[in-house]
Write a protein that holds these residues in place. Structure first.
Motif, short mmCIF file in Angstrom:
data_model
loop_
_atom_site.label_atom_id
_atom_site.label_comp_id
_atom_site.label_asym_id
_atom_site.label_seq_id
_atom_site.Cartn_x
_atom_site.Cartn_y
_atom_site.Cartn_z
N TRP A 96 44.64 31.70 44.18
CA TRP A 96 43.46 31.98 43.39
C TRP A 96 43.09 33.46 43.54
O TRP A 96 43.08 33.99 44.65
CB TRP A 96 42.29 31.12 43.86
CG TRP A 96 42.44 29.68 43.53
CD1 TRP A 96 42.99 28.71 44.32
CD2 TRP A 96 42.08 29.04 42.31
NE1 TRP A 96 42.99 27.51 43.68
CE2 TRP A 96 42.42 27.67 42.44
CE3 TRP A 96 41.48 29.45 41.13
CZ2 TRP A 96 42.19 26.74 41.42
CZ3 TRP A 96 41.24 28.54 40.13
CH2 TRP A 96 41.60 27.20 40.28
N ARG A 115 40.17 36.48 41.88
CA ARG A 115 38.88 36.56 41.19
C ARG A 115 38.63 37.99 40.74
O ARG A 115 39.15 38.93 41.31
CB ARG A 115 37.73 36.10 42.10
CG ARG A 115 37.47 36.98 43.31
CD ARG A 115 36.41 36.33 44.20
NE ARG A 115 36.14 37.12 45.39
CZ ARG A 115 35.38 36.71 46.40
NH1 ARG A 115 34.78 35.51 46.35
NH2 ARG A 115 35.18 37.49 47.44
N ARG A 175 40.67 42.84 39.95
CA ARG A 175 41.02 41.48 40.34
C ARG A 175 41.54 41.51 41.77
O ARG A 175 42.36 42.37 42.13
CB ARG A 175 42.08 40.90 39.40
CG ARG A 175 42.34 39.44 39.58
CD ARG A 175 43.29 38.91 38.51
NE ARG A 175 42.72 39.01 37.18
CZ ARG A 175 43.27 38.45 36.10
NH1 ARG A 175 44.40 37.75 36.22
NH2 ARG A 175 42.71 38.61 34.92
N ASP A 230 30.10 36.11 45.63
CA ASP A 230 31.27 35.33 45.20
C ASP A 230 31.31 35.15 43.68
O ASP A 230 32.29 34.61 43.14
CB ASP A 230 31.26 33.94 45.86
CG ASP A 230 31.43 34.00 47.37
OD1 ASP A 230 30.72 33.25 48.08
OD2 ASP A 230 32.28 34.79 47.84
N ALA A 252 32.14 35.56 40.09
CA ALA A 252 33.31 36.19 39.45
C ALA A 252 33.97 35.16 38.54
O ALA A 252 33.64 33.97 38.57
CB ALA A 252 34.31 36.66 40.50
N TYR A 298 37.31 33.25 38.27
CA TYR A 298 38.39 32.87 39.18
C TYR A 298 39.61 32.45 38.37
O TYR A 298 39.51 31.65 37.44
CB TYR A 298 37.93 31.73 40.08
CG TYR A 298 37.01 32.19 41.19
CD1 TYR A 298 35.72 32.64 40.89
CD2 TYR A 298 37.42 32.21 42.51
CE1 TYR A 298 34.87 33.10 41.89
CE2 TYR A 298 36.58 32.66 43.52
CZ TYR A 298 35.31 33.11 43.20
OH TYR A 298 34.47 33.56 44.19
N TYR A 299 40.76 32.99 38.77
CA TYR A 299 42.02 32.75 38.07
C TYR A 299 43.02 32.08 38.99
O TYR A 299 43.23 32.51 40.13
CB TYR A 299 42.62 34.05 37.57
CG TYR A 299 41.79 34.80 36.56
CD1 TYR A 299 40.85 35.74 36.94
CD2 TYR A 299 41.95 34.55 35.19
CE1 TYR A 299 40.09 36.42 36.02
CE2 TYR A 299 41.19 35.23 34.25
CZ TYR A 299 40.26 36.16 34.68
OH TYR A 299 39.51 36.84 33.75
N GLY A 340 41.14 31.33 33.48
CA GLY A 340 39.97 31.77 34.23
C GLY A 340 38.81 30.80 34.11
O GLY A 340 38.61 30.19 33.06
N GLN A 399 34.58 30.57 35.25
CA GLN A 399 33.45 31.35 35.75
C GLN A 399 32.77 30.63 36.90
O GLN A 399 32.46 29.44 36.81
CB GLN A 399 32.44 31.58 34.63
CG GLN A 399 31.19 32.34 35.06
CD GLN A 399 31.45 33.79 35.39
OE1 GLN A 399 32.12 34.50 34.63
NE2 GLN A 399 30.92 34.27 36.51
#
Length: 118
Positions: free
Chosen positions: A36, A38, A45, A89, A91, A93-94, A111, A113
Motif C-alpha cells: 500500500w 499513499r 506518493r 494519515d 491521503a 491510498y493505492y 486509489g 480516499q
C-alpha cells in the motif's frame, strides 16, 4: 492483464480505525510483493507498507505499531488494518502488486480516499 480493486476507504475521526482491502484479478501467474502506498495533497506518493511473497513486512516509520498489513494468497488479496488513525494519515491510498502475467510488472489500483478528521 491484472486488475486491482480497492475497498474500505472513508471518513473517520482521529483515533478510529479503517480496513483497506485490495483484490487482484486477471491473467495472474504469480504474485510477488503486495503493498500500500499513499499520496496526500501536495506531497509525493510514499510507501506505507509492503509484504513480500515470503511474508517479509516493511512499514514506514510513521505507521509502525498502528497499521498491520496482511495477505491471503489463495484469494490474491492484501489488506491494511489501520488503527489509531491521525489527521496526518489523510491521503489517497493505492494498492500496488508486483505480479507475473505475461511478464513481471507493477500494477496499481485506482486509489481509495482515507480522511481522518481531528
Amino acid at each position: 492483464q491484472v486488475q486491482l480493486v480497492e475497498s474500505g476507504g472513508g471518513l473517520v475521526q482521529a483515533g478510529g480505525s479503517l480496513r483497506l482491502s485490495c483484490v487482484a484479478s486477471g491473467s495472474i501467474f504469480i504474485i510477488n510483493d503486495m503493498g500500500w502506498y499513499r499520496q496526500a495533497p501536495g506531497k509525493q506518493r510514499e510507501l506505507v507498507a509492503r509484504i513480500t511473497g515470503g511474508g517479509a513486512i516493511t512499514y514506514v516509520d510513521s505507521v509502525k505499531g498502528r497499521f498491520t498489513i496482511s495477505r491471503d494468497n489463495a484469494k490474491n488479496t492484501v489488506n491494511l488494518q489501520m488503527n489509531s488513525l491521525k489527521p496526518e494519515d489523510t491521503a489517497v491510498y493505492y494498492c500496488n502488486v508486483r505480479a507475473y502475467a505475461t511478464a513481471w510488472d507493477n500494477y496499481w489500483g485506482q486509489g481509495t480516499q482515507v480522511t481522518v478528521s481531528s
